[in-house]
Scaffold this motif. Structure first.
Motif, PDB file in Angstrom:
ATOM      1  N   MET A  13       0.837  -1.211   0.000  1.00  0.00           N
ATOM      2  CA  MET A  13       0.000   0.000   0.000  1.00  0.00           C
ATOM      3  C   MET A  13       0.869   1.257   0.000  1.00  0.00           C
ATOM      4  SD  MET A  13      -3.276   0.880   0.306  1.00  0.00           S
ATOM      5  CE  MET A  13      -3.544   2.565  -0.219  1.00  0.00           C
ATOM      6  N   SER A  14       1.953   1.231   0.771  1.00  0.00           N
ATOM      7  CA  SER A  14       2.791   2.418   0.928  1.00  0.00           C
ATOM      8  C   SER A  14       4.018   2.415   0.025  1.00  0.00           C
ATOM      9  CB  SER A  14       3.252   2.547   2.387  1.00  0.00           C
ATOM     10  OG  SER A  14       2.141   2.732   3.240  1.00  0.00           O
ATOM     11  N   ALA A  15       4.269   1.299  -0.673  1.00  0.00           N
ATOM     12  CA  ALA A  15       5.479   1.187  -1.495  1.00  0.00           C
ATOM     13  C   ALA A  15       5.543   2.273  -2.557  1.00  0.00           C
ATOM     14  CB  ALA A  15       5.534  -0.194  -2.142  1.00  0.00           C
ATOM     15  N   GLU A  16       4.366   2.613  -3.138  1.00  0.00           N
ATOM     16  CA  GLU A  16       4.368   3.623  -4.199  1.00  0.00           C
ATOM     17  C   GLU A  16       4.552   5.041  -3.668  1.00  0.00           C
ATOM     18  OE1 GLU A  16       1.478   2.568  -7.586  1.00  0.00           O
ATOM     19  OE2 GLU A  16       0.804   1.363  -5.882  1.00  0.00           O
ATOM     20  N   SER A  17       4.515   5.194  -2.353  1.00  0.00           N
ATOM     21  CA  SER A  17       4.853   6.491  -1.755  1.00  0.00           C
ATOM     22  C   SER A  17       6.356   6.597  -1.503  1.00  0.00           C
ATOM     23  CB  SER A  17       4.102   6.682  -0.434  1.00  0.00           C
ATOM     24  OG  SER A  17       2.733   6.879  -0.664  1.00  0.00           O
ATOM     25  N   GLY A  18       7.071   5.483  -1.716  1.00  0.00           N
ATOM     26  CA  GLY A  18       8.519   5.497  -1.513  1.00  0.00           C
ATOM     27  C   GLY A  18       8.953   4.872  -0.204  1.00  0.00           C
ATOM     28  N   ILE A  19       8.006   4.275   0.532  1.00  0.00           N
ATOM     29  CA  ILE A  19       8.377   3.588   1.766  1.00  0.00           C
ATOM     30  C   ILE A  19       8.748   2.156   1.410  1.00  0.00           C
ATOM     31  CG2 ILE A  19       7.493   2.663   3.942  1.00  0.00           C
ATOM     32  CD1 ILE A  19       6.062   5.240   4.379  1.00  0.00           C
ATOM     33  N   LYS A  20       9.935   1.760   1.864  1.00  0.00           N
ATOM     34  CA  LYS A  20      10.412   0.419   1.531  1.00  0.00           C
ATOM     35  C   LYS A  20       9.488  -0.629   2.144  1.00  0.00           C
ATOM     36  CE  LYS A  20      14.456   1.615  -0.354  1.00  0.00           C
ATOM     37  NZ  LYS A  20      15.701   1.600   0.405  1.00  0.00           N
ATOM     38  N   THR A  21       9.296  -1.725   1.406  1.00  0.00           N
ATOM     39  CA  THR A  21       8.524  -2.817   1.980  1.00  0.00           C
ATOM     40  C   THR A  21       9.300  -3.389   3.155  1.00  0.00           C
ATOM     41  OG1 THR A  21       9.458  -4.273   0.315  1.00  0.00           O
ATOM     42  CG2 THR A  21       7.273  -3.401  -0.116  1.00  0.00           C
ATOM     43  N   ALA A  69      -3.687   5.750  -4.105  1.00  0.00           N
ATOM     44  CA  ALA A  69      -4.484   4.672  -3.498  1.00  0.00           C
ATOM     45  C   ALA A  69      -4.941   5.058  -2.092  1.00  0.00           C
ATOM     46  CB  ALA A  69      -3.673   3.376  -3.460  1.00  0.00           C
ATOM     47  N   HIS A  70      -4.054   5.669  -1.301  1.00  0.00           N
ATOM     48  CA  HIS A  70      -4.459   6.157   0.020  1.00  0.00           C
ATOM     49  C   HIS A  70      -5.617   7.147  -0.117  1.00  0.00           C
ATOM     50  CE1 HIS A  70      -0.128   5.179   1.091  1.00  0.00           C
ATOM     51  NE2 HIS A  70      -0.755   4.623   2.112  1.00  0.00           N
ATOM     52  N   LYS A  71      -5.482   8.040  -1.101  1.00  0.00           N
ATOM     53  CA  LYS A  71      -6.508   9.084  -1.278  1.00  0.00           C
ATOM     54  C   LYS A  71      -7.827   8.482  -1.748  1.00  0.00           C
ATOM     55  CE  LYS A  71      -2.978  12.567  -2.085  1.00  0.00           C
ATOM     56  NZ  LYS A  71      -2.156  13.247  -3.102  1.00  0.00           N
ATOM     57  N   ALA A  72      -7.742   7.469  -2.628  1.00  0.00           N
ATOM     58  CA  ALA A  72      -8.965   6.827  -3.120  1.00  0.00           C
ATOM     59  C   ALA A  72      -9.717   6.141  -1.981  1.00  0.00           C
ATOM     60  CB  ALA A  72      -8.608   5.817  -4.211  1.00  0.00           C
ATOM     61  N   ILE A  73      -8.971   5.533  -1.066  1.00  0.00           N
ATOM     62  CA  ILE A  73      -9.618   4.882   0.087  1.00  0.00           C
ATOM     63  C   ILE A  73     -10.302   5.930   0.965  1.00  0.00           C
ATOM     64  CG2 ILE A  73      -9.202   3.598   2.225  1.00  0.00           C
ATOM     65  CD1 ILE A  73      -6.979   2.092   0.704  1.00  0.00           C
ATOM     66  N   SER A  74      -9.640   7.049   1.187  1.00  0.00           N
ATOM     67  CA  SER A  74     -10.262   8.086   2.026  1.00  0.00           C
ATOM     68  C   SER A  74     -11.515   8.650   1.357  1.00  0.00           C
ATOM     69  CB  SER A  74      -9.267   9.205   2.352  1.00  0.00           C
ATOM     70  OG  SER A  74      -9.061  10.057   1.241  1.00  0.00           O
ATOM     71  N   GLU A  75     -11.521   8.705   0.015  1.00  0.00           N
ATOM     72  CA  GLU A  75     -12.697   9.201  -0.723  1.00  0.00           C
ATOM     73  C   GLU A  75     -13.906   8.286  -0.533  1.00  0.00           C
ATOM     74  OE1 GLU A  75     -13.298  11.970  -3.004  1.00  0.00           O
ATOM     75  OE2 GLU A  75     -11.674  12.709  -1.745  1.00  0.00           O
ATOM     76  N   LEU A  76     -13.652   7.005  -0.288  1.00  0.00           N
ATOM     77  CA  LEU A  76     -14.758   6.056  -0.092  1.00  0.00           C
ATOM     78  C   LEU A  76     -15.631   6.445   1.094  1.00  0.00           C
ATOM     79  CD1 LEU A  76     -12.967   2.596  -0.638  1.00  0.00           C
ATOM     80  CD2 LEU A  76     -14.624   3.681  -2.170  1.00  0.00           C
ATOM     81  N   ALA A  96      -3.939  11.026   4.336  1.00  0.00           N
ATOM     82  CA  ALA A  96      -4.789  11.067   3.144  1.00  0.00           C
ATOM     83  C   ALA A  96      -6.230  11.436   3.494  1.00  0.00           C
ATOM     84  CB  ALA A  96      -4.762   9.715   2.439  1.00  0.00           C
ATOM     85  N   GLY A  97      -6.564  11.412   4.789  1.00  0.00           N
ATOM     86  CA  GLY A  97      -7.900  11.834   5.204  1.00  0.00           C
ATOM     87  C   GLY A  97      -8.773  10.735   5.780  1.00  0.00           C
ATOM     88  N   SER A  98      -8.258   9.501   5.864  1.00  0.00           N
ATOM     89  CA  SER A  98      -9.063   8.426   6.462  1.00  0.00           C
ATOM     90  C   SER A  98      -9.196   8.660   7.963  1.00  0.00           C
ATOM     91  CB  SER A  98      -8.406   7.070   6.191  1.00  0.00           C
ATOM     92  OG  SER A  98      -8.492   6.745   4.818  1.00  0.00           O
ATOM     93  N   THR A  99     -10.398   8.391   8.485  1.00  0.00           N
ATOM     94  CA  THR A  99     -10.673   8.757   9.876  1.00  0.00           C
ATOM     95  C   THR A  99     -10.711   7.573  10.844  1.00  0.00           C
ATOM     96  OG1 THR A  99     -13.060   8.679   9.460  1.00  0.00           O
ATOM     97  CG2 THR A  99     -11.967  10.804   9.178  1.00  0.00           C
ATOM     98  N   LYS A 100     -10.833   6.339  10.306  1.00  0.00           N
ATOM     99  CA  LYS A 100     -10.895   5.166  11.198  1.00  0.00           C
ATOM    100  C   LYS A 100      -9.815   4.176  10.799  1.00  0.00           C
ATOM    101  CE  LYS A 100     -15.176   3.628  11.816  1.00  0.00           C
ATOM    102  NZ  LYS A 100     -16.588   3.310  11.438  1.00  0.00           N
TER     103      LYS A 100
END
Length: 224
Positions: A13-21, A69-76, A96-100
């Protein structure tokens, strides 16, 4: 009443933000043996190494941003009741704005007392030997290391039992107890699995999207 989407996320989930797996194929994490930097024994043997290791991971967090992807999840959340259960220790879902968001394996931006594991403090700078809790005990990263209990697992199980839809993104679902969570969803709940190398048994209630998180989330929105 909004449908409840439960989202299970892992390192992909975070790999594309540049965080190593979490660790590469030879078992090292950022060049370190995982047993040195992610076990209670490693911390006991060389606390300075462990603290510095997480100091570097914490610094890296401030250099990256949530991805699409983080942002798309928060949009849900506009249409659904969304609960995120993540194995990641970053704060990108929140940013990204997710609250839970439930963090199964702890959080880089928190530390805790070595005396009382429930004494948890927000922390954004380096953690050093001599940094102590109010009772005078050394602070440690608020990370669930190998061999330690996963405090949030029962909460996560309860959340899964109320899922109308399950999304699994960027995780091999091989690490327990997190991998067992999908067995707690109701039998008629549809599961969407997003991963470039999907490793999951097929069943009628499963849709596999063999993509990375950002492309996979874009495709998922067409299904929902």
């Amino acid at each position: 009443m909004k449908k409840h989407i439960v989202v299970l996320t892992g390192a992909g989930m975070s790999a594309e933000s540049g965080i190593k797996t979490f660790r590469d194929e030879n078992g090292l994490w950022e060049g370190h043996d995982v047993m040195q930097v992610a076990t209670p024994e490693g911390f006991q043997a060389n606390p300075e190494l462990v603290l510095e290791f997480y100091n570097q991971r914490r610094k890296q967090l401030f250099e990256v941003e949530p991805n699409a992807a983080h942002k798309a999840i928060s949009e849900l959340e506009k249409q659904y009741d969304v609960s995120i259960i993540t194995q990641n220790v970053d704060d990108l879902h929140e940013r990204a704005g997710s609250t839970k968001v439930i963090h199964l394996h702890g959080e880089l931006l928190k530390v805790r007392s070595t005396y009382d594991e429930d004494d948890i403090i927000d922390w954004s700078t380096d953690l050093k030997i001599g940094d102590t809790c109010a009772k005078g005990y050394q602070l440690r990263p608020h990370i669930v290391w190998f061999g330690e209990a996963v405090p949030m697992i029962n909460t996560a199980m309860s959340i899964c039992q109320t899922a109308d839809i399950l999304l699994i993104i960027g995780t091999s679902m091989q690490v327990y107890p997190a991998a067992g969570l999908r067995h707690y969803i109701p039998s008629n709940t549809h599961t969407y699995y997003i991963d470039p190398k999907p490793n999951i048994n097929n069943n009628p209630n499963l849709t596999v999207i063999p993509e990375n998180a950002t492309i996979g989330m874009k495709k998922l929105l067409e299904f929902l």
